[in-house]
Design a protein around this motif. Structure first.
Motif, PDB file in Angstrom:
ATOM      1  N   UNK A  58      -8.149  -8.304  -7.900  1.00 15.69           N
ATOM      2  CA  UNK A  58      -8.184  -8.205  -6.435  1.00 15.69           C
ATOM      3  C   UNK A  58      -7.182  -7.186  -5.894  1.00 15.69           C
ATOM      4  N   UNK A  59      -6.389  -6.559  -6.768  1.00 21.35           N
ATOM      5  CA  UNK A  59      -5.394  -5.587  -6.334  1.00 21.35           C
ATOM      6  C   UNK A  59      -6.080  -4.336  -5.799  1.00 21.35           C
ATOM      7  N   UNK A 106       0.010   1.124  -4.091  1.00 21.32           N
ATOM      8  CA  UNK A 106       0.789   2.272  -3.621  1.00 21.32           C
ATOM      9  C   UNK A 106       1.925   1.824  -2.708  1.00 21.32           C
ATOM     10  N   UNK A 107       1.699   0.832  -1.855  1.00 17.94           N
ATOM     11  CA  UNK A 107       2.737   0.325  -0.966  1.00 17.94           C
ATOM     12  C   UNK A 107       3.873  -0.306  -1.768  1.00 17.94           C
ATOM     13  N   UNK A 122       4.692   0.346  -4.869  1.00 21.86           N
ATOM     14  CA  UNK A 122       5.380   1.430  -5.581  1.00 21.86           C
ATOM     15  C   UNK A 122       6.310   2.187  -4.636  1.00 21.86           C
ATOM     16  N   UNK A 123       5.840   2.518  -3.451  1.00 24.46           N
ATOM     17  CA  UNK A 123       6.655   3.238  -2.468  1.00 24.46           C
ATOM     18  C   UNK A 123       7.906   2.442  -2.088  1.00 24.46           C
ATOM     19  N   UNK A 124       7.739   1.134  -1.954  1.00 28.38           N
ATOM     20  CA  UNK A 124       8.833   0.286  -1.500  1.00 28.38           C
ATOM     21  C   UNK A 124       9.885   0.054  -2.580  1.00 28.38           C
ATOM     22  N   UNK A 125       9.472  -0.204  -3.805  1.00 27.06           N
ATOM     23  CA  UNK A 125      10.427  -0.641  -4.825  1.00 27.06           C
ATOM     24  C   UNK A 125      10.786   0.403  -5.876  1.00 27.06           C
ATOM     25  N   UNK A 126       9.934   1.358  -6.139  1.00 25.94           N
ATOM     26  CA  UNK A 126      10.223   2.376  -7.152  1.00 25.94           C
ATOM     27  C   UNK A 126      10.781   3.613  -6.459  1.00 25.94           C
ATOM     28  N   UNK A 127      12.006   3.459  -5.994  1.00 30.55           N
ATOM     29  CA  UNK A 127      12.654   4.521  -5.235  1.00 30.55           C
ATOM     30  C   UNK A 127      14.079   4.683  -5.754  1.00 30.55           C
ATOM     31  N   UNK A 128      14.568   5.915  -5.840  1.00 31.83           N
ATOM     32  CA  UNK A 128      15.934   6.117  -6.355  1.00 31.83           C
ATOM     33  C   UNK A 128      17.005   5.320  -5.612  1.00 31.83           C
ATOM     34  N   UNK A 129      16.787   5.021  -4.339  1.00 32.91           N
ATOM     35  CA  UNK A 129      17.796   4.260  -3.591  1.00 32.91           C
ATOM     36  C   UNK A 129      17.901   2.818  -4.086  1.00 32.91           C
ATOM     37  N   UNK A 130      16.931   2.366  -4.873  1.00 30.06           N
ATOM     38  CA  UNK A 130      16.981   1.021  -5.446  1.00 30.06           C
ATOM     39  C   UNK A 130      17.632   0.994  -6.822  1.00 30.06           C
ATOM     40  N   UNK A 131      18.005   2.150  -7.333  1.00 31.87           N
ATOM     41  CA  UNK A 131      18.544   2.239  -8.695  1.00 31.87           C
ATOM     42  C   UNK A 131      20.016   1.832  -8.742  1.00 31.87           C
ATOM     43  N   UNK A 132      20.396   1.283  -9.851  1.00 32.03           N
ATOM     44  CA  UNK A 132      21.796   0.960 -10.144  1.00 32.03           C
ATOM     45  C   UNK A 132      22.129   1.633 -11.465  1.00 32.03           C
TER      46      UNK A 132
END
Length: 84
Positions: A43-44, A50-51, A53-63
């Motif tokens: 059902x995906x 894409x939403x 991925x845009x929200x969570x796979x972002x360099x600002x979320x990296x540690x």
């Protein structure tokens, strides 16, 4: 997809997933299985994918964690290795 269905039906995996869900209740990433729930995958939609991925796979979320002797290799030089 079929491999995921098999893995997600094993008793060990069912226990692990229930434990992880309880420990990280409400966390948008750790409370869920990174591979997804095989029952939900059909059902995906592309837009939902894409939403996410845009929200969570972002360099600002990296540690980034560094360890070791600072005198042997300064942190700035360690981070420069990531650029190469």
């Amino acid at each position: 997809f079929n491999e995921m269905k098999g893995v997600c039906s094993s008793p060990d995996q069912l226990h692990y997933r229930a434990l992880k869900k309880a420990l990280f209740r409400g966390h948008p990433i750790y409370a869920i299985d990174s591979g997804g729930d095989p029952r939900s995958i059909p059902t995906l939609t592309y837009d939902a994918f894409a939403d996410f991925h845009r929200r969570y796979y972002h360099p600002s979320n990296a540690k980034i964690y560094v360890y070791g002797d600072e005198a042997e290799l300064p942190t700035a030089e360690r981070l420069a290795l990531l650029e190469s």
